[in-house]
Scaffold this active site. Structure first.
Site, mmCIF file in Angstrom:
data_model
loop_
_atom_site.group_PDB
_atom_site.id
_atom_site.type_symbol
_atom_site.label_atom_id
_atom_site.label_comp_id
_atom_site.label_asym_id
_atom_site.label_seq_id
_atom_site.Cartn_x
_atom_site.Cartn_y
_atom_site.Cartn_z
ATOM 1 N N ASP A 186 -9.547 6.507 -2.588
ATOM 2 C CA ASP A 186 -8.356 6.917 -3.317
ATOM 3 C C ASP A 186 -8.768 7.528 -4.647
ATOM 4 O O ASP A 186 -9.965 7.740 -4.906
ATOM 5 C CB ASP A 186 -7.396 5.732 -3.504
ATOM 6 C CG ASP A 186 -7.892 4.738 -4.548
ATOM 7 O OD1 ASP A 186 -9.104 4.728 -4.862
ATOM 8 O OD2 ASP A 186 -7.066 3.962 -5.067
ATOM 9 N N GLU A 191 0.825 -1.212 0.000
ATOM 10 C CA GLU A 191 0.000 0.000 0.000
ATOM 11 C C GLU A 191 0.857 1.259 0.000
ATOM 12 O O GLU A 191 0.517 2.253 -0.644
ATOM 13 C CB GLU A 191 -0.954 -0.001 1.204
ATOM 14 C CG GLU A 191 -2.075 -1.009 1.101
ATOM 15 C CD GLU A 191 -2.966 -0.797 -0.115
ATOM 16 O OE1 GLU A 191 -3.114 0.371 -0.561
ATOM 17 O OE2 GLU A 191 -3.508 -1.783 -0.630
ATOM 18 N N TYR A 238 -6.699 6.775 3.624
ATOM 19 C CA TYR A 238 -6.835 5.783 2.564
ATOM 20 C C TYR A 238 -6.039 4.518 2.883
ATOM 21 O O TYR A 238 -6.565 3.406 2.826
ATOM 22 C CB TYR A 238 -6.380 6.363 1.219
ATOM 23 C CG TYR A 238 -5.944 5.281 0.271
ATOM 24 C CD1 TYR A 238 -6.866 4.407 -0.291
ATOM 25 C CD2 TYR A 238 -4.595 5.076 -0.017
ATOM 26 C CE1 TYR A 238 -6.465 3.373 -1.121
ATOM 27 C CE2 TYR A 238 -4.190 4.058 -0.849
ATOM 28 C CZ TYR A 238 -5.132 3.203 -1.402
ATOM 29 O OH TYR A 238 -4.728 2.179 -2.208
#
Length: 348
Positions: free
Chosen positions: A152, A51, A134
């Site tokens: 996002d 991520e 996010y």
């Protein structure tokens, strides 16, 4: 900035049509999801690393970096113990280097305060360096099943079109409003991990910025922009300020033994810890130099454009240098700035 119309809306109850659309989205995702090395990975650490890498970076760019990074730093403890140069070398070329510094900073906090494990909720994850709303939602939903929606760029584009939203999503209020609107749907999905990844995958594969494939979209039956034939009108572009330009003169110099002169970025600068060709005005000794013909390098950063003009000089003896300079016989073994790597590649 005043909240836009969507921010002032009360999240509606899930209608049967919307419920069917989201069920179709999950079915589409399970049939069409791309293979990625971090999907289905049993280790939350690996998902966290992925991520961070995927922030403002495309999937195909991240793939090789992810494998190399996990090979070099396979656990949170290994990341926490990482020294600067191997850490930056593993991230070299991926950009946005604050991400990897925050990864290590967070890893050290996890080792010292959390027994080397990630928190299981988005709220706790956001307390770690480098993890915003996010990323926290992605990690918490994918790894721990928390029903918190990601918001996002892909998700914003999908639902700005789906709901024909006029809001400026560079502001936080519309992002929070969209998360609130999505919350009952992710709660009803039965699979927060699939729900969030499905929304992101839809934006990456079908609801793309310039050529959305509305005919194949599982949300087409409830999408307002598709019904109106106006998907490219959403999301509305945010106003952008022109970026300033920074100009530098750098030196490509080897000594008589073939080693290259490099300078380390000081700690307070954007690329702290990386090595680069030295700037002429920072040279540790006087030297007659000449510009190299047709040798100019351009790069755009988040806040400025960089233009580097390359100069050269005949080889010099390997004189002693201050600590922030080195003669490197093997520059490729060091973490180098992107500009330096490209200039050296063109010099071969």
């Amino acid at each position: 900035m005043e909240a836009g119309p969507f921010c002032k809306m009360t999240p509606p109850p899930a209608s049967s049509a919307l419920a069917e659309s989201f069920a179709a989205l999950l079915a589409w995702y399970r049939a069409n999801q791309r293979e990625m090395p971090w999907r289905g990975h049993p280790d939350p650490y690996a998902v966290w690393v992925s991520e961070m890498m995927l922030q403002q970076t495309q999937v195909e760019t991240v793939r090789p970096y992810f494998a190399r990074f996990l090979a070099a730093f396979p656990t949170i403890a290994a990341l926490a113990a990482a020294e600067d140069e191997p850490l930056l070398k593993a991230w070299e070329g991926l950009g946005y280097y604050a991400r990897v510094r925050n990864l290590r900073k967070a890893a050290r906090l996890l080792v010292s305060d959390h027994a080397g494990t990630l928190p299981r909720t988005a709220a706790e994850l956001q307390k770690l360096p480098g993890i915003g709303p996010y990323s926290a939602a992605a990690i918490a939903s994918i790894c721990f099943g928390e029903a918190v929606p990601v918001v996002d760029g892909n998700v914003i584009r999908v639902f700005a079109r789906h709901n024909a939203l006029p809001d400026d999503f560079s502001a936080q209020a519309p992002r929070r409003a969209l998360a609130a609107w999505l919350t009952p749907f992710i709660q009803a999905s039965g699979s927060p991990a699939d729900f969030n990844q499905a929304m992101m995958e839809l934006g990456a594969l079908l609801c793309t910025p310039h050529r959305p494939n509305c005919a194949a979209c599982p949300l087409r039956n409830t999408c307002r922009a598709a019904a109106e034939g106006s998907p490219l009108d959403f999301p509305r572009p945010s106003p952008k300020k022109p970026l300033p330009t920074r100009r530098e003169k750098v030196l490509l110099l080897r000594n008589t033994e073939g080693a290259l002169l490099l300078a380390r970025h000081p700690g307070e600068r954007l690329l702290a810890g990386f090595w680069e060709l030295p700037q002429l005005d920072l040279l540790p000794f006087p030297l007659p130099v000449k510009p190299r013909r047709h040798s100019t390098y351009r790069q755009t950063f988040t806040h400025f454009h960089l233009i580097q003009s390359v100069y050269a000089a005949p080889p010099v003896p390997p004189v002693s240098l201050p600590d922030t300079f080195i003669w490197s016989p093997n520059p490729s073994a060091l973490p180098l700035t992107t500009a330096t790597r490209k200039i050296l590649a063109a010099d071969r």
